[in-house]
Design an enzyme around this catalytic site. Sequence first.
Site, PDB file in Angstrom:
ATOM      1  N   SER A 139       0.868  -1.169   0.000  1.00  9.66           N
ATOM      2  CA  SER A 139       0.000   0.000   0.000  1.00  9.66           C
ATOM      3  C   SER A 139       0.906   1.220   0.000  1.00  9.66           C
ATOM      4  O   SER A 139       2.074   1.148   0.407  1.00  9.66           O
ATOM      5  CB  SER A 139      -0.882   0.012   1.262  1.00  9.66           C
ATOM      6  OG  SER A 139      -1.509   1.269   1.456  1.00  9.66           O
ATOM      7  N   TYR A 152      -2.564  -1.096  10.412  1.00 13.56           N
ATOM      8  CA  TYR A 152      -2.506  -1.171   8.948  1.00 13.56           C
ATOM      9  C   TYR A 152      -1.211  -0.545   8.431  1.00 13.56           C
ATOM     10  O   TYR A 152      -0.487  -1.146   7.635  1.00 13.56           O
ATOM     11  CB  TYR A 152      -3.721  -0.476   8.336  1.00 13.56           C
ATOM     12  CG  TYR A 152      -3.840  -0.665   6.839  1.00 13.56           C
ATOM     13  CD1 TYR A 152      -4.443  -1.812   6.321  1.00 13.56           C
ATOM     14  CD2 TYR A 152      -3.359   0.290   5.944  1.00 13.56           C
ATOM     15  CE1 TYR A 152      -4.553  -2.000   4.945  1.00 13.56           C
ATOM     16  CE2 TYR A 152      -3.456   0.105   4.581  1.00 13.56           C
ATOM     17  CZ  TYR A 152      -4.064  -1.034   4.083  1.00 13.56           C
ATOM     18  OH  TYR A 152      -4.155  -1.225   2.720  1.00 13.56           O
TER      19      TYR A 152
END
Length: 259
Positions: A139, A152
Amino acid sequence: MEIRNKVAVVTGGASGIGAGMAERFAREGAAGVVVADVNLERAQGVAAAIGERALAVRCDVSRETDIQALVRQARERFGRIDIYFSNAGILGRMGGIELEDALWDSMWKIHGMAHVWAARAVFPEMLERGEGYFVVTASAAGLLNIVESAPYGVTKHAAVAVAEWLRIAYGRKGIRVSCLCPQSVQTDMTRDGTGSAGVDGVLTPDQVADVVVQTMREERFLALPHPEVAKYFQAKGSDYDRWLGGMQKLYAQHMERKG
């Protein structure tokens, strides 16, 4: 690497980026596409749309035994694995260090160890052939960070680090490794909003697939569907303290919206 006549395995393949890549691999002429997901019914739907070249397999990537079983079933059906797209991920709940250990542990497994376990399972045959491709979906949060979710952001950093290490160790042995680092994409994760990740727009899985395929053809490491991420990453490296100050402001704005 050209995808035509290759066999590809895609985890998290039932929706979002994974489904988009499974379908794109098929359109690029892959000899076989294995659609793996914890949701078998949805994976079967993606495989059915692709046709006879596709196989749906239930796989929980937080379990090494599931990944081993996935690889075994792919080999039984297609004889080999040329491309492994290690894509499955979760967002979990928003929050910071107060979030429960069980959530942190799930993310460590899915965003970190799943890539390690997959490499263990497929690298020996790739090394024997002298060719293979391994793609990790991380990401932009793995290169930068994300203010909404500590686990995350932290575990996506781990995903980037795993991909980097694999590229360093195996890049001269015939195994190509790339790392996908998008910002916001139209997936189940963004259904309820994009947060700070949507600052540069929300892409479709097809748009992401275009960048991944081109990255694989050129055998580059970073796949950046949002090109702005490269500029942010450069700014982070050139003046880390200033970048952290900007992120602190972004975090304060996030907390104001919450409260």
